[in-house]
Write a protein that holds these residues in place. Sequence first.
Motif, PDB file in Angstrom:
ATOM      1  N   ARG B 101       0.833  -1.209   0.000  1.00 26.39           N
ATOM      2  CA  ARG B 101       0.000   0.000   0.000  1.00 26.39           C
ATOM      3  C   ARG B 101       0.865   1.254   0.000  1.00 26.39           C
ATOM      4  NH1 ARG B 101      -2.474   3.757   3.198  1.00 26.39           N
ATOM      5  NH2 ARG B 101      -1.125   3.220   4.952  1.00 26.39           N
ATOM      6  N   LEU B 102       1.893   1.219   0.854  1.00 31.03           N
ATOM      7  CA  LEU B 102       2.772   2.383   0.942  1.00 31.03           C
ATOM      8  C   LEU B 102       3.559   2.561  -0.363  1.00 31.03           C
ATOM      9  CD1 LEU B 102       4.092   1.985   4.610  1.00 31.03           C
ATOM     10  CD2 LEU B 102       2.460   3.650   3.764  1.00 31.03           C
ATOM     11  N   GLU B 103       3.972   1.412  -0.940  1.00 35.29           N
ATOM     12  CA  GLU B 103       4.724   1.464  -2.194  1.00 35.29           C
ATOM     13  C   GLU B 103       3.867   2.117  -3.294  1.00 35.29           C
ATOM     14  OE1 GLU B 103       5.839  -2.385  -3.495  1.00 35.29           O
ATOM     15  OE2 GLU B 103       7.539  -1.665  -4.665  1.00 35.29           O
ATOM     16  N   ASP B 104       2.618   1.696  -3.343  1.00 35.93           N
ATOM     17  CA  ASP B 104       1.712   2.275  -4.341  1.00 35.93           C
ATOM     18  C   ASP B 104       1.555   3.776  -4.129  1.00 35.93           C
ATOM     19  OD1 ASP B 104       1.379  -0.170  -5.396  1.00 35.93           O
ATOM     20  OD2 ASP B 104      -0.571  -0.582  -4.448  1.00 35.93           O
ATOM     21  N   LYS B 107       4.533   5.526  -5.373  1.00 38.79           N
ATOM     22  CA  LYS B 107       4.518   5.568  -6.849  1.00 38.79           C
ATOM     23  C   LYS B 107       3.649   6.727  -7.342  1.00 38.79           C
ATOM     24  CE  LYS B 107       5.266   0.756  -8.036  1.00 38.79           C
ATOM     25  NZ  LYS B 107       4.550  -0.490  -8.275  1.00 38.79           N
ATOM     26  N   VAL B 108       2.508   6.840  -6.726  1.00 39.83           N
ATOM     27  CA  VAL B 108       1.588   7.912  -7.121  1.00 39.83           C
ATOM     28  C   VAL B 108       2.237   9.270  -6.891  1.00 39.83           C
ATOM     29  CG1 VAL B 108      -0.601   9.035  -6.542  1.00 39.83           C
ATOM     30  CG2 VAL B 108      -0.469   6.554  -6.685  1.00 39.83           C
ATOM     31  N   LEU B 109       2.890   9.410  -5.748  1.00 36.76           N
ATOM     32  CA  LEU B 109       3.526  10.685  -5.415  1.00 36.76           C
ATOM     33  C   LEU B 109       4.638  11.006  -6.405  1.00 36.76           C
ATOM     34  CD1 LEU B 109       3.667  10.284  -1.526  1.00 36.76           C
ATOM     35  CD2 LEU B 109       2.186  11.801  -2.818  1.00 36.76           C
TER      36      LEU B 109
END
Lengths: 715, 122
Positions: B101-104, B107-109
Amino acid sequence: MTRAAGFSIWIYRWLSHALPEDFLKAYGREMIATGELTIQNIAARRGVRGLVLLMFHLVFDLVRRLPAEHLSEFTHDLRHGGRVLANSKGMVLVIALSTGLAIAVSLGNYNETKLVFHPVPGVGEPQRLFTVQMPVSYSDFERYAEPDGPFAELAAYMGGVPISVNQQGEIQRLWGHIVTPNYFEVLRSGSAAGRIFQSNEQVLDATDIVIGEGYWQRRFGGSANAIGQNLQINNASATITGVAAKEFLGPSPLTAAAEIWISTKASPRLAPELVSDFLHDSGRRSFQLVGRLKPGITASQAEAQLDAIEKQLEQQRTGTNVAAGPARGIRLLPGGQLFPLRKEDLATNFAPAVAIDGLLLLVACANAGTLLLARTAARSREITIRVALGASRRRIIKQLLTESFMLAIPAALVGLALALFMNHQSQKVVLNTFPSHVHLDLSIGWSAIALGFSISVVSAILFGIVPALKASRVNLVSGLKAGNGRFLPGYRWFSSRNALVVVQVASSICVVILAGIVALGFERASKISDFGFEPRNVYSFSIDPLREGYQPERAWDFLESLPGRLQEVPGITDASVALKPPIENVGFRTVAPRLASQEDAQPAHVRSGNTNRSLSRVTHEYVDSGYFSVLSVRPLSGRVFTPWRAAEEQTAVVVNEALAKEAWGSENPIGRQLEIGGRTCEVIGVVNDFRSSAALAGSPPVINSSMSLGRSRRT
Amino acid sequence: MPKQPSPESFLPLRSNWFHILLSLSEHDQHGYGIMQDVLERTEGKVRLWPTTLYGTIKRLIDSELIEESDERPEPELDDERRRYYRLTSLGRRVLAAESHRLEDLVKVLRTKRLVPKKEATS
């Protein structure tokens, strides 16, 4: 380890005891070890300054987590308690019903008590308003209102005065007040429409009246056109100048609600009560007073001042120095409350109800306590195992008290439901007792709900503490050996169960005795023989031919002939006419008669200190010749009145025993003379004491004049 | 046997829970060890004070994300007051789910260029 580090560790250990027991049992040792290690590290690396900062963080962390950890333990106890109580549905039901009933009774009494302090509707700043307990004459009011008196503002009103309103040929009876022009101003009551009476109104028209908002809505549909319209009242034409504020029915809406206000400056045609220079008759004590005290004057100081004024007035009336005599007992009552009850009288009025509430609660709690005690005996093995696993006595008590609090919730809900039901029923009674246009808010409010839950919490402590203390006293060896259920101890006189049963039985007996005393009181108050006359089959009704358009002569002729005409009606054996029926407060009049000769002023037996020529306030009635026979009251000595026509009856009076005793002691009162309102009257008979007014307890002195005197004074 | 909750039902994971699970992801740890590990890993930015640490451990055990470990070090290296904790399989899956979740999120950021690459990779 430095001393600072050692002291910090000691503080940290000590503070950690604030954490809940379960948490400490599971993680306490480890947490304290971690804290100690951190303290030692920081002390070694950063010295005392670092240690101070660390202690701040450690203590802050501990304090911040305390609520969450305690809540967590409480939630755990609730879940456990829920499972336990789910297995004892019968016990829960019995406790909820018995405690709920006690709570409902308490809430009902609380609501009634709250009603006492209910402010009079439509009155501004009600907490600063006072009323004088007994009615006074208009001239006394004028003296009370003088600048050297205790009142900053004072108004007088006479009520409830019956008023006949002619509505398109149909006569309707309303109730009104005859008021001084500053009445609305003193009561801080505004108008819904038009202009109400004002004290600075120099010229008040003799036909001006103010009507109530309720009547305005009923009769005129709330139309502004009502202002200035003529209204036929008491067979005279009045002009509506204004409408009183919404819900305003005068300062005494329960006993004398008003819907029409007439000024004391009005014509006697509009208000027949003002006939014969009524305002200047010092013997006619018909005015109630409402006022606001001067700043800084207390009620007791005002009472002392009024007492002095009353003595001055008495001295003027009787010519006797009464300054050193006993106090006249003038009492100021809260004028802005629906029930004008003084704080110091609350205990007397509500003590029996509060005592019954408390005892009922005690009975319910003792009952619940006994059930819980039996229940905890059955759970002894569970409790013993918990103790064996390290639970402290405090922890066991906490768990069991949590279960008691859980029981308090259904008890409070049952109590509130019952209170709502009882409230609904009592509203019906109140609506039947008091005039329907008086809005009394008897609903169960938030304060009552909060009280209900508070009582249930107190009950939970009361019924939970004894079983909890008893259950937490565990003998591990016998408890674990005993299987599911503790060995029953031998019979002991002083066991907690016996104590609870004793409390239950004793409280029940007290409740029965108290309830009996209250019931006997009611019964005594309503007992037929205690009225002093025979009320069985006596019916009364009121008519007022003068107000309904009869000329005075014709009205008196009608009243004179009425008893004879009524006796011709089948089923009526006897009938009489009186200005006021017995046990009725409307039209209640008092006079201050004087003994007519100096010899009479020294009676054989008079009340202490009464050596002047004036008697205390006396109820004055106007009755006809048949009045006493209708009530089955026979003269104790002398005779009663002969029919109206006898002119000599105008100066005759029939007194009751209480008056004869006060005035002449054991001497024969027949033939003695009394001066009433400047007229010398002769006592022709003595009757026994009977209740002439519901307002006065006991047997006040009463003078009965003949209706023929009433006729001569009013025509 | 009661049905185990899905790892996603724990997301987003509270910061304290995430740090403790991360500390236990490589090997079993005692409380003080977890505290030091978090402190070092976050370069002193996150410090789990004792009451918070053990309060969180209690809740992680109640949620069956961690458990007490039976394995202890040699007696001369051990402190008998300490207890050791390890991840459960559910805890490991929750940690993985939170990491994804944090990785995603990162990525978005990054696509929005809100996080400089250098900082994000360091």
